[in-house]
Design an enzyme around this catalytic site. Structure first.
Site, PDB file in Angstrom:
ATOM      1  CD  GLU B  94      -2.785  -1.197   2.449  1.00  0.00           C
ATOM      2  OE1 GLU B  94      -3.911  -1.673   2.309  1.00  0.00           O
ATOM      3  OE2 GLU B  94      -2.359  -0.775   3.544  1.00  0.00           O
ATOM      4  CB  CYS B 107       3.254   7.371   3.147  1.00  0.00           C
ATOM      5  SG  CYS B 107       3.886   6.249   4.370  1.00  0.00           S
ATOM      6  CB  CYS B 114       7.789  -5.272   8.309  1.00  0.00           C
ATOM      7  SG  CYS B 114       9.236  -4.535   9.103  1.00  0.00           S
ATOM      8  CB  CYS B 118       7.252  -2.386  15.699  1.00  0.00           C
ATOM      9  SG  CYS B 118       8.898  -2.061  15.060  1.00  0.00           S
ATOM     10  CB  CYS B 121       3.714  -1.793  13.330  1.00  0.00           C
ATOM     11  SG  CYS B 121       3.792  -1.715  11.544  1.00  0.00           S
ATOM     12  CB  CYS B 332       1.419   6.678  11.393  1.00  0.00           C
ATOM     13  SG  CYS B 332       3.044   6.159  11.829  1.00  0.00           S
TER      14      CYS B 332
HETATM   15  S1  SF4 Z   1       6.951  -0.011  12.476  1.00  0.00           S
HETATM   16 FE1  SF4 Z   1       6.076  -1.702  11.301  1.00  0.00          FE
HETATM   17  S2  SF4 Z   1       6.874  -1.466   9.236  1.00  0.00           S
HETATM   18 FE2  SF4 Z   1       8.165  -0.191  10.594  1.00  0.00          FE
HETATM   19  S3  SF4 Z   1       9.847  -1.533  11.178  1.00  0.00           S
HETATM   20 FE3  SF4 Z   1       8.310  -1.778  12.775  1.00  0.00          FE
HETATM   21  S4  SF4 Z   1       7.077  -3.553  12.111  1.00  0.00           S
HETATM   22 FE4  SF4 Z   1       8.259  -2.852  10.334  1.00  0.00          FE
END
Ligand code: SF4
Ligand SMILES: Cc1cc2nc3c(=O)[nH]c(=O)nc-3n(C[C@H](O)[C@H](O)[C@H](O)COP(=O)(O)OP(=O)(O)OC[C@H]3O[C@@H](n4cnc5c(N)ncnc54)[C@H](O)[C@@H]3O)c2cc1C
Lengths: 225, 348
Positions: B94, B107, B114, B118, B121, B332
């Site tokens: 996206e 963005c 990923c 985190c 996220c 975000c």
């Molecule tokens: S915030 Fe999300 S996209 Fe960014 S590094 Fe951490 S897990 Fe990956």
């Protein structure tokens, strides 16, 4: 900070060491043994490289009192480093950084949860004498994915759970480690939970633990990115 | 089936020169191809009309153009748009288009999924599927219907850009080169969670702005939110930043998502002040947009404003980022294509 390098960056600098030994633990899975240059804390990693590749990180799988360091890795078919690591012979040179990292074991009671080669830091912690009040839960696809199985069986006994998602066998839980965790009637929220392995395992297990009431402060993760 | 032929789009001018030479095309053809790719944003090799028919046939024999229009778009009540782009045959990323009064920001994503996990996220929950090529990163810009309105590009979409260093650097080269998109590096920000070796390379080889996801000044608290802290601690990230001369126009900012009771107290203001002491930087405070099954909550508006004021009083430039596109999950930390991920056999 000479030459613009912090102490941390200096630690990441690679030095040449000699491969002392290599054992094939299973299909495409190896333990390599290197000369030990420095002391380390159980749970730490080193950077490793060959032929000028950017270093990849590997958890130290041997104990802090062992006279060598051992690293456990599996071959990534399209990977740049691991196929080459697997073809090294004793006496060959490779480049290694100083140990670093903060995924450290301690004396508090905890569950150690691993997927695949994510078992490596727990072996270091176990060999450091930190395994006595721990439960070890290891997930793998096949019955030969439980690396260091005999050692773990004698160290943990009943506190060693092997979750095998694609095969069954004596002493194995048939299913993914996430299923085993979901089936547990009670997860003690006062314990610490260490997770180590692929991002997919870590995020899924972390969600399960949180859904079962474990506070995020009690979950420690090391992702093999 | 995956694309068999390599893509032209995403190749640097030097690579195109080499390709042209290998195909026996006249020397000037490489400049023309580059112009069609990155200036005229053509969508097929056949439309490179100042190349001979034979040259186009040769190119098509060995290459695909490598661009594709977004497969869908969602539009937010606030004008933000979320575009879905295909990567390969069955993966998706996206990109969020965020128009504002005097600027329009895109963005972009750098990876499908990923690996960094985190806690806060949505992309992290998806796990990692694949890297994007430079061409796939740039296609999000080049094939955007609003391309000509864009003023800023931020690498803050899906993925950790510096975990895909080579392709991200290549995309930045093409974006900022005269022969490429010709964008000023001052209009481009790359965001990272602080992968130290790659970050060092980025600072040494790019002039673009750098944003670092911080989210806590304290090691033990940050590592519960961001596992990367175990290997590349924020304190070391900042030590490395201090070794660079950042006094030129490059901007270093720290992203700080505000979590209720977790990182929004006076203790955290103090911690941030100590950690960033003397570093020329700014902090962007971000409201947390809750994701499913999360134990985290956003700080209240009042706490966010007080936190900002406290940091400003300590001499740190601090802004609160407007939440945009929340209703379409474009804000975000909300980007995800998890539902489109073909189930893979995990290693556990
Ligand atoms: S915030 Fe999300 S996209 Fe960014 S590094 Fe951490 S897990 Fe990956
Ligand atoms: C803290 C930490 C500890 C770790 N500890 C261990 C450990 O103890 N044991 C262990 O086995 N591993 C460990 N790892 C993982 C290890 O660092 C390597 O990532 C892994 O061994 C793969 O290395 P490689 O060079 O063979 O593969 P790489 O070349 O890095 O590739 C990895 C995978 O990504 C794919 N890939 C590579 N480049 C691209 C591209 N451009 N586009 C799409 N896909 C691509 C490859 O196909 C491959 O499957 C650890 C990682 C971290 C961060």
């Amino acid at each position: 900070m000479d030459n613009g390098l912090t102490t941390f960056l200096k630690n990441l600098r690679l030095e040449t060491v000699t491969l002392e030994g290599k054992i094939e633990l299973g299909k495409d899975v190896y333990v390599i043994r290197l000369a030990r240059r420095q002391s380390f804390l159980p749970g730490q990693v080193v950077g490793l490289s060959l032929g000028g590749l950017p270093p990849r990180l590997y958890s130290i799988a041997s104990g802090p009192d062992d006279p060598y360091i051992e690293l456990l890795f599996n071959i990534k078919p399209d990977g740049l480093l691991t196929p080459r690591l697997a073809s090294l012979k004793p006496g060959d040179a490779l480049s290694v950084s100083a140990p670093f990292g903060a995924f450290l074991g301690d004396q508090k009671p905890a569950w150690w949860i691993a997927a695949g080669t994510g078992i490596a830091p727990y072996r270091a912690m176990m060999r450091a004498g930190l395994g006595h009040n721990k439960m070890l839960i290891h997930g793998g696809r096949t019955a030969d994915s439980f690396y260091f199985e005999n050692e773990m069986l004698s160290a943990f006994g009943e506190r060693y759970v092997r979750c095998c998602s694609q095969e069954s066998g004596p002493g194995l839980y048939s299913g993914r480690l996430t299923s085993w965790l979901k089936e547990q009637p009670q997860i003690d929220p006062t314990l610490l939970y260490y997770l180590c392995g692929s991002a997919e395992m870590v995020v899924e297990v972390r969600d399960i633990l949180i859904s079962k009431g474990v506070p995020i402060e009690h979950v420690m993760s090391e992702i093999y990115f | 089936m995956e694309q068999q032929k390599p893509a032209l789009f995403g190749k640097t001018a030097a690579e195109i020169r080499e390709i042209a030479a290998q195909l026996g095309l006249p020397a000037f053809a490489s400049g023309q191809i580059v112009d069609w790719l990155y200036n005229k944003h053509v969508d097929s090799i056949d439309k490179m009309s100042n190349l001979s028919r034979q040259a186009r046939a040769l190119l098509s024999e060995h290459f695909v153009l490598g661009k594709s229009a977004p497969t869908s778009v969602q539009v937010s009540a606030d004008g933000t748009k979320k575009y879905l782009y295909r990567s390969g045959t069955n993966r998706f990323v996206e990109a969020a288009y965020i128009p504002d009064e005097d600027r329009a920001t895109l963005c972009v994503s750098s990876q499908v999924g990923c690996k960094m996990g985190c806690l806060f996220c949505m992309t992290g929950k998806q796990g990692f599927q694949s890297q994007l090529s430079a061409g796939e990163i740039l296609n999000q810009i080049s094939s955007l219907p609003e391309r000509d309105k864009l003023t800023n590009i931020v690498y803050m979409g899906m993925g950790e850009p510096l975990d895909n260093l080579e392709e991200v650097m290549r995309s930045l080269e093409i974006l900022t080169a005269e022969w490429g998109f010709g964008m000023s590096p001052r209009r481009i920000t790359v965001s990272t969670i602080g992968m130290i070796p790659a970050m060092k390379h980025f600072i040494e080889h790019s002039e673009c702005h750098l944003a670092i996801s911080l989210h806590s000044p304290f090691h033990d608290e940050r590592r519960k939110l961001m596992p990367i802290e175990n290997v590349y601690p924020a304190e070391e990230v900042i030590e490395v930043l201090r070794t660079f001369d950042l006094s030129r126009q490059r901007r270093i900012s720290f992203e700080y998502i505000m979590f209720k009771d977790l990182n929004d107290t006076p203790r955290h203001v103090k911690g941030l002040t100590k950690l960033l002491n003397g570093l020329r930087c700014r902090i962007n405070l971000i409201r947390f947009h809750p994701i499913p099954d999360t134990p985290l909550e956003s700080s209240t508006e009042q706490t966010i404003q007080l936190f900002r004021e406290a940091l400003v009083k300590k001499g740190i430039r601090t802004t609160v980022r407007a939440s945009r596109g929340q209703d379409i999950f474009a804000a975000c930390g909300l980007l995800s294509t998890k539902e489109l991920v073909k189930v893979q056999a995990p290693d556990f």
